[in-house]
Design a protein around this motif. Structure first.
Motif, mmCIF file in Angstrom:
data_model
loop_
_atom_site.group_PDB
_atom_site.id
_atom_site.type_symbol
_atom_site.label_atom_id
_atom_site.label_comp_id
_atom_site.label_asym_id
_atom_site.label_seq_id
_atom_site.Cartn_x
_atom_site.Cartn_y
_atom_site.Cartn_z
ATOM 1 N N ASP A 1 1.374 0.149 7.600
ATOM 2 C CA ASP A 1 0.921 -1.236 7.438
ATOM 3 C C ASP A 1 0.025 -1.400 6.213
ATOM 4 N N ARG A 2 -0.710 -0.369 5.862
ATOM 5 C CA ARG A 2 -1.529 -0.440 4.642
ATOM 6 C C ARG A 2 -0.655 -0.578 3.407
ATOM 7 N N LEU A 3 0.414 0.199 3.359
ATOM 8 C CA LEU A 3 1.322 0.105 2.222
ATOM 9 C C LEU A 3 2.028 -1.247 2.202
ATOM 10 N N ALA A 4 2.437 -1.728 3.354
ATOM 11 C CA ALA A 4 3.071 -3.050 3.425
ATOM 12 C C ALA A 4 2.102 -4.130 2.939
ATOM 13 N N PHE A 5 0.814 -3.993 3.252
ATOM 14 C CA PHE A 5 -0.201 -4.935 2.784
ATOM 15 C C PHE A 5 -0.286 -4.925 1.259
ATOM 16 N N ILE A 6 -0.336 -3.736 0.672
ATOM 17 C CA ILE A 6 -0.415 -3.636 -0.788
ATOM 18 C C ILE A 6 0.800 -4.291 -1.434
ATOM 19 N N ILE B 1 4.919 -6.959 1.679
ATOM 20 C CA ILE B 1 6.223 -6.968 2.342
ATOM 21 C C ILE B 1 6.008 -6.765 3.838
ATOM 22 N N PRO B 2 6.923 -7.283 4.682
ATOM 23 C CA PRO B 2 6.713 -7.174 6.127
ATOM 24 C C PRO B 2 6.860 -5.756 6.672
ATOM 25 N N GLN B 3 7.705 -4.946 6.034
ATOM 26 C CA GLN B 3 7.948 -3.588 6.519
ATOM 27 C C GLN B 3 8.326 -2.705 5.341
ATOM 28 N N ILE B 4 7.826 -1.477 5.355
ATOM 29 C CA ILE B 4 8.136 -0.579 4.248
ATOM 30 C C ILE B 4 9.567 -0.049 4.388
ATOM 31 N N PRO B 5 10.204 0.308 3.282
ATOM 32 C CA PRO B 5 11.559 0.862 3.334
ATOM 33 C C PRO B 5 11.603 2.159 4.157
ATOM 34 N N PRO B 6 12.704 2.409 4.824
ATOM 35 C CA PRO B 6 12.790 3.584 5.701
ATOM 36 C C PRO B 6 12.675 4.930 4.996
ATOM 37 N N PRO C 1 15.013 6.993 -4.749
ATOM 38 C CA PRO C 1 15.133 6.142 -5.943
ATOM 39 C C PRO C 1 16.030 4.917 -5.741
ATOM 40 N N ARG C 2 17.051 5.020 -4.908
ATOM 41 C CA ARG C 2 17.944 3.871 -4.681
ATOM 42 C C ARG C 2 17.248 2.750 -3.916
ATOM 43 N N GLU C 3 16.117 3.030 -3.267
ATOM 44 C CA GLU C 3 15.369 2.007 -2.528
ATOM 45 C C GLU C 3 14.131 1.517 -3.273
ATOM 46 N N TYR C 4 13.937 1.981 -4.482
ATOM 47 C CA TYR C 4 12.728 1.638 -5.246
ATOM 48 C C TYR C 4 12.571 0.125 -5.403
ATOM 49 N N ASP C 5 13.670 -0.594 -5.602
ATOM 50 C CA ASP C 5 13.591 -2.052 -5.773
ATOM 51 C C ASP C 5 13.009 -2.753 -4.552
ATOM 52 N N LYS C 6 13.113 -2.139 -3.380
ATOM 53 C CA LYS C 6 12.593 -2.757 -2.153
ATOM 54 C C LYS C 6 11.074 -2.861 -2.144
ATOM 55 N N VAL C 7 10.392 -2.023 -2.918
ATOM 56 C CA VAL C 7 8.931 -2.109 -2.970
ATOM 57 C C VAL C 7 8.460 -3.146 -3.982
#
Length: 126
Positions: free
Chosen positions: A38-43, A46-51, A76-82
């Motif tokens: 949740d700390r990372l999602a706050f930064i 986003i509602p949920q961090i990538p799996p 790396p393929r999920e980097y855009d999600k952050v």
């Protein structure tokens, strides 16, 4: 009758232990504020961090302001999600790393990552 009750309670206990053992990593990560997703999602806003986020390590240092930093790894393929939580205004290539920067009215957000999926993110709010 007593044996049957002991057997049932024993099975319930074992099922509880198994369920806790299976889900304990995620539960304990929320209790350990240094690994709390949740700390990372706050930064990242986003509602949920990538799996694929792993090796999450966060800290928060502040007296009156909010300063939260996290380092983590991601596929790396999920980097855009952050990157979807903020409209980053600045993007700068720094060798193998990319720096994303955003100044907001009440603070600052920056994110730096490389193509291998190592990322550092920080959020500051006044």
């Amino acid at each position: 009758m007593v044996r049957e009750l002991k057997f049932r309670y024993g099975l319930i206990f074992l099922a509880g232990v198994a369920a806790f053992g299976w889900g304990s990593t995620k539960v304990l990560d929320h209790w350990d504020r240094n690994k709390d997703p949740d700390r990372l999602a706050f930064i990242l806003n986003i509602p949920q961090i990538p799996p694929s986020v792993r090796n999450l390590d966060c800290n928060a240092n502040a007296t009156t302001d909010v300063i939260v930093s996290c380092s983590f790894e991601i596929e790396p393929r999920e980097y855009d999600k952050v990157l979807v939580g903020w409209q980053f205004t600045d993007k700068e290539a720094l060798g193998k790393r990319t720096l994303y920067d955003l100044e907001a009215d009440d603070g600052h957000v920056w994110l730096m990552g490389n193509k291998e999926g190592a990322v550092i993110a920080e959020r500051y709010e006044e």
